[in-house]
Write an enzyme that holds these catalytic residues in place. Structure first.
Site, PDB file in Angstrom:
ATOM      1  N   ARG A  71      14.466  30.629 -37.211  1.00 48.03           N
ATOM      2  CA  ARG A  71      14.272  29.651 -38.290  1.00 48.03           C
ATOM      3  C   ARG A  71      13.495  30.269 -39.446  1.00 48.03           C
ATOM      4  O   ARG A  71      13.801  30.034 -40.614  1.00 48.03           O
ATOM      5  CB  ARG A  71      13.550  28.423 -37.719  1.00 48.03           C
ATOM      6  CG  ARG A  71      13.380  27.276 -38.684  1.00 48.03           C
ATOM      7  CD  ARG A  71      12.004  27.277 -39.328  1.00 48.03           C
ATOM      8  NE  ARG A  71      10.937  27.216 -38.352  1.00 48.03           N
ATOM      9  CZ  ARG A  71       9.732  27.754 -38.555  1.00 48.03           C
ATOM     10  NH1 ARG A  71       9.460  28.384 -39.674  1.00 48.03           N
ATOM     11  NH2 ARG A  71       8.805  27.663 -37.618  1.00 48.03           N
ATOM     12  N   ASN A 111     -10.167  64.843  -3.862  1.00 49.78           N
ATOM     13  CA  ASN A 111     -10.012  65.060  -5.303  1.00 49.78           C
ATOM     14  C   ASN A 111     -10.534  66.453  -5.681  1.00 49.78           C
ATOM     15  O   ASN A 111      -9.912  67.149  -6.486  1.00 49.78           O
ATOM     16  CB  ASN A 111     -10.777  64.016  -6.115  1.00 49.78           C
ATOM     17  CG  ASN A 111     -10.206  62.612  -6.010  1.00 49.78           C
ATOM     18  OD1 ASN A 111     -10.942  61.637  -6.110  1.00 49.78           O
ATOM     19  ND2 ASN A 111      -8.898  62.498  -5.817  1.00 49.78           N
ATOM     20  N   GLU A 161      -3.504  53.560  -1.536  1.00 44.71           N
ATOM     21  CA  GLU A 161      -2.807  54.472  -2.466  1.00 44.71           C
ATOM     22  C   GLU A 161      -1.339  54.657  -2.085  1.00 44.71           C
ATOM     23  O   GLU A 161      -0.956  54.457  -0.914  1.00 44.71           O
ATOM     24  CB  GLU A 161      -3.547  55.826  -2.477  1.00 44.71           C
ATOM     25  CG  GLU A 161      -2.995  56.900  -3.421  1.00 44.71           C
ATOM     26  CD  GLU A 161      -2.836  56.447  -4.890  1.00 44.71           C
ATOM     27  OE1 GLU A 161      -2.202  55.397  -5.151  1.00 44.71           O
ATOM     28  OE2 GLU A 161      -3.333  57.173  -5.769  1.00 44.71           O
ATOM     29  N   ARG A 185     -12.652  55.602   0.709  1.00 44.04           N
ATOM     30  CA  ARG A 185     -13.205  55.943  -0.609  1.00 44.04           C
ATOM     31  C   ARG A 185     -13.391  54.722  -1.520  1.00 44.04           C
ATOM     32  O   ARG A 185     -14.283  54.722  -2.367  1.00 44.04           O
ATOM     33  CB  ARG A 185     -12.379  57.045  -1.278  1.00 44.04           C
ATOM     34  CG  ARG A 185     -10.886  56.804  -1.412  1.00 44.04           C
ATOM     35  CD  ARG A 185     -10.200  58.141  -1.747  1.00 44.04           C
ATOM     36  NE  ARG A 185      -8.767  58.063  -2.008  1.00 44.04           N
ATOM     37  CZ  ARG A 185      -7.804  58.064  -1.099  1.00 44.04           C
ATOM     38  NH1 ARG A 185      -8.130  58.060   0.202  1.00 44.04           N
ATOM     39  NH2 ARG A 185      -6.538  58.052  -1.445  1.00 44.04           N
ATOM     40  N   ARG A 195     -11.082  53.078 -10.410  1.00 43.40           N
ATOM     41  CA  ARG A 195     -10.686  53.924  -9.287  1.00 43.40           C
ATOM     42  C   ARG A 195     -11.916  54.110  -8.408  1.00 43.40           C
ATOM     43  O   ARG A 195     -13.046  53.886  -8.827  1.00 43.40           O
ATOM     44  CB  ARG A 195     -10.204  55.282  -9.801  1.00 43.40           C
ATOM     45  CG  ARG A 195      -8.893  55.210 -10.547  1.00 43.40           C
ATOM     46  CD  ARG A 195      -8.465  56.590 -11.036  1.00 43.40           C
ATOM     47  NE  ARG A 195      -8.198  57.510  -9.935  1.00 43.40           N
ATOM     48  CZ  ARG A 195      -7.931  58.809 -10.098  1.00 43.40           C
ATOM     49  NH1 ARG A 195      -7.916  59.341 -11.310  1.00 43.40           N
ATOM     50  NH2 ARG A 195      -7.691  59.581  -9.060  1.00 43.40           N
ATOM     51  N   HIS A 196     -11.700  54.574  -7.190  1.00 38.19           N
ATOM     52  CA  HIS A 196     -12.842  54.936  -6.340  1.00 38.19           C
ATOM     53  C   HIS A 196     -13.581  56.109  -6.985  1.00 38.19           C
ATOM     54  O   HIS A 196     -13.031  56.791  -7.862  1.00 38.19           O
ATOM     55  CB  HIS A 196     -12.325  55.356  -4.951  1.00 38.19           C
ATOM     56  CG  HIS A 196     -11.266  56.416  -5.032  1.00 38.19           C
ATOM     57  ND1 HIS A 196     -11.557  57.750  -5.274  1.00 38.19           N
ATOM     58  CD2 HIS A 196      -9.914  56.336  -4.963  1.00 38.19           C
ATOM     59  CE1 HIS A 196     -10.422  58.437  -5.315  1.00 38.19           C
ATOM     60  NE2 HIS A 196      -9.413  57.611  -5.147  1.00 38.19           N
ATOM     61  N   HIS A 245      -6.881  52.852  -6.329  1.00 38.77           N
ATOM     62  CA  HIS A 245      -6.484  54.259  -6.435  1.00 38.77           C
ATOM     63  C   HIS A 245      -5.640  54.493  -7.691  1.00 38.77           C
ATOM     64  O   HIS A 245      -5.111  53.545  -8.277  1.00 38.77           O
ATOM     65  CB  HIS A 245      -5.663  54.639  -5.195  1.00 38.77           C
ATOM     66  CG  HIS A 245      -6.374  54.341  -3.918  1.00 38.77           C
ATOM     67  ND1 HIS A 245      -7.120  55.281  -3.239  1.00 38.77           N
ATOM     68  CD2 HIS A 245      -6.508  53.180  -3.219  1.00 38.77           C
ATOM     69  CE1 HIS A 245      -7.663  54.718  -2.151  1.00 38.77           C
ATOM     70  NE2 HIS A 245      -7.296  53.435  -2.124  1.00 38.77           N
TER      71      HIS A 245
HETATM   72  O1  F6P Z   1      -4.837  62.683  -6.676  1.00 41.95           O
HETATM   73  C1  F6P Z   1      -5.351  61.430  -6.386  1.00 41.95           C
HETATM   74  C2  F6P Z   1      -4.250  60.448  -6.011  1.00 41.95           C
HETATM   75  O2  F6P Z   1      -4.857  59.175  -5.850  1.00 41.95           O
HETATM   76  C3  F6P Z   1      -3.417  60.804  -4.770  1.00 41.95           C
HETATM   77  O3  F6P Z   1      -3.976  60.366  -3.540  1.00 41.95           O
HETATM   78  C4  F6P Z   1      -2.065  60.175  -5.080  1.00 41.95           C
HETATM   79  O4  F6P Z   1      -0.973  60.708  -4.309  1.00 41.95           O
HETATM   80  C5  F6P Z   1      -1.934  60.522  -6.535  1.00 41.95           C
HETATM   81  O5  F6P Z   1      -3.254  60.371  -7.076  1.00 41.95           O
HETATM   82  C6  F6P Z   1      -1.011  59.628  -7.306  1.00 41.95           C
HETATM   83  O6  F6P Z   1      -0.852  60.217  -8.585  1.00 41.95           O
HETATM   84  P1  F6P Z   1       0.555  60.928  -8.982  1.00 41.95           P
HETATM   85  O7  F6P Z   1       1.552  59.840  -8.780  1.00 41.95           O
HETATM   86  O8  F6P Z   1       0.318  61.299 -10.437  1.00 41.95           O
HETATM   87  O9  F6P Z   1       0.841  62.092  -8.100  1.00 41.95           O
END
Ligand code: F6P
Ligand code: ATP
Length: 445
Positions: free
Chosen positions: A58, A241, A308, A286, A234-235, A373
């Site tokens: 409109r 990591n 995750e 975590r 995130r944790h 995660h």
């Molecule tokens: O590296 C940390 C994390 O949480 C992993 O446990 C998981 O597999 C990944 O990230 C997911 O991220 P991407 O999909 O980018 O691999």
């Protein structure tokens, strides 16, 4: 056939369904709000959905109409309004013919005649019609809606907000003269509809026909408009990591524990007062460790659905180890990260499906803090911020950062609170096997 793709990218969603969701209600009853929410939810689920807003059509012809344009006895106004509705419906039908699944017709559709017309046009094309009416007589709320979103509408560009509000109230009166709530007279009982009364205080459902319709209805029944925010973190940095390993159930690193200790202060700062939040974590150590210093009056709940993304046979590996063991998979994932499913594990698409109950519960809830995660946070963030699912798996979500999302009438505000505690970056660019990489500005979508 409804378009949808499996985790491996093949078409699987075989519901032979096309649905036109027809909004119904007086102006300023939240129809556009509901339409946009439905579209965002469906697109997040990769269901092809699009809104056709008759007001936008409109406006190309009558950009700044005053209230009398909407008077039923204004012949020229009636003609132009009908033309706008016809143009929107024509575009919507064209879009359905090209494979669209759920088209949302956002207009008042406030008379029985208009509803019959839309119903007949859609039915002739084999499109199911689901009417969604918002009915609300709370004067205060309607005035607030007018103030919040109507006086800033392009209809009133450059006009004094007080005058715009008065004109909009007059416009509502024009509609009130002819408005009929669905099935008010008992002769629309053959229609499929959801009637939302007083923002969901009561809902009436009639003749819901199939799974897709019931999903839309269930989602819309859960919406509320009470002010609230959702916090995402995130944790803290984990031992995995540090090593660049994915998945697993590792403990926090010393810096991760420092983030856990810092989190209550970050949360307090971003909440702005002492009201307690409800905290959702995953079932993995975590996230639970990260949430453990939050005040004792915060309710905590663990959700398996927040665990995750399951990397299957690659769980516990570094990206370099994955590339060495499964070179083709490594390339395939980079080519289509959203759809790639780890051997014996999950894809991002799978994660979205398992997160649906979380989204539903989030919509019903008020203030929630989610500690989860990387992949899960990307999916939840994509829902709120309407991010393209092919890009969201590449998004950079730094560790030790609290994100506050606040839903508004037509979008979501975002604030970020970075803890001053260093952490590795777990972001990975296409093709890279680096343990830790600098994401660069392009990764922040
Ligand atoms: O590296 C940390 C994390 O949480 C992993 O446990 C998981 O597999 C990944 O990230 C997911 O991220 P991407 O999909 O980018 O691999
Ligand atoms: P118009 O017919 O002028 O396009 P509309 O009905 O589409 O109006 P919106 O533009 O969606 O109205 O109004 C948005 C406002 O409505 C937001 O402030 C939102 O908080 C509020 N709102 C959302 N849902 C409802 C509801 N069920 N009832 C009343 N107000 C609502």
């Amino acid at each position: 056939m409804a378009r949808g793709r499996s985790a491996n990218g093949r078409a699987v969603q075989v519901e032979d369904t096309k649905i036109c969701v027809v909004m119904v209600g007086l102006p300023a009853r939240g129809k556009s709000y509901i339409a946009q929410r439905a579209q965002r939810y469906l697109q997040w689920l990769s269901i092809d959905a699009k809104t056709f807003n008759v007001g936008n059509y409109r406006r190309t012809d009558a950009p700044h109409p005053s209230a009398d344009f909407f008077d039923i006895s204004n012949v020229e106004g009636e003609r132009r309004r009908r033309a706008a509705a016809e143009a929107a419906i024509a575009d919507m039908l064209g879009w359905f013919r090209q494979g669209g699944v759920i088209g949302i017709l956002d207009a008042t559709n406030s008379t029985k005649e208009r509803r019959k017309w839309v119903y007949d046009v859609c039915s002739a094309e084999g499109i199911e019609v689901l009417f969604v009416e918002s009915k609300c007589d709370n004067e205060e709320l309607i005035m607030a809606n007018i103030r919040d979103v109507k006086t800033t509408s392009p209809d009133y560009k450059g006009q004094d907000p007080e005058k715009a509000a008065q004109d909009f109230r007059n416009r509502i009166q024009m509609y009130e003269k002819v408005y009929k709530s669905i099935d008010e007279d008992g002769d629309e009982s053959h229609l499929t509809y959801l009637k939302i009364l007083d923002i969901g205080a009561q809902v009436v459902i009639n003749r819901i026909q199939d799974y897709l319709q019931s999903r839309v209805v269930y989602y819309l029944m859960n919406l509320h408009i009470r002010p609230r925010s959702v916090w995402l973190s995130r944790h803290g940095e984990s031992m995995y990591n540090l090593d660049g390993r994915i998945g697993g159930d590792a403990d926090l690193s010393p810096r991760g524990h420092a983030y856990a200790r810092k989190l209550p202060e970050l949360v307090r700062k971003s909440v702005g007062d002492d009201r307690p939040l409800t905290v959702w974590t995953s079932t993995l150590k975590r996230t639970i460790q990260t949430a453990r210093f939050l005040p004792s009056n915060y309710n905590q709940l663990q959700w398996k659905a927040l665990d995750e993304l399951d990397a299957g046979t690659c769980d516990g590996m570094t990206y370099q180890e994955i590339k060495d063991a499964y070179p083709e998979d490594f390339v395939a994932r980079d080519e289509d990260k959203y759809n790639y499913r780890y051997r014996g594990g999950e894809s991002y698409r799978d994660v979205v499906i398992r997160l649906e109950p979380i989204i539903m519960e989030l919509e019903r809830s008020e203030d929630i803090l989610i500690v989860t995660h990387q992949a899960i946070l990307r999916c939840i963030y994509a829902y709120f911020m309407k991010k393209d699912q092919t890009r969201s798996p590449w998004m950079n979500v730094p560790l030790h950062c609290l994100i506050k999302l606040t839903p508004r009438a037509y979008g979501t505000d975002e604030e970020r609170y970075q803890a001053d505690i260093p952490a590795v970056s777990t972001w990975r660019g296409k093709g890279s096997t680096a343990k830790h990489e600098d994401p660069g500005p392009g990764a922040n979508i």
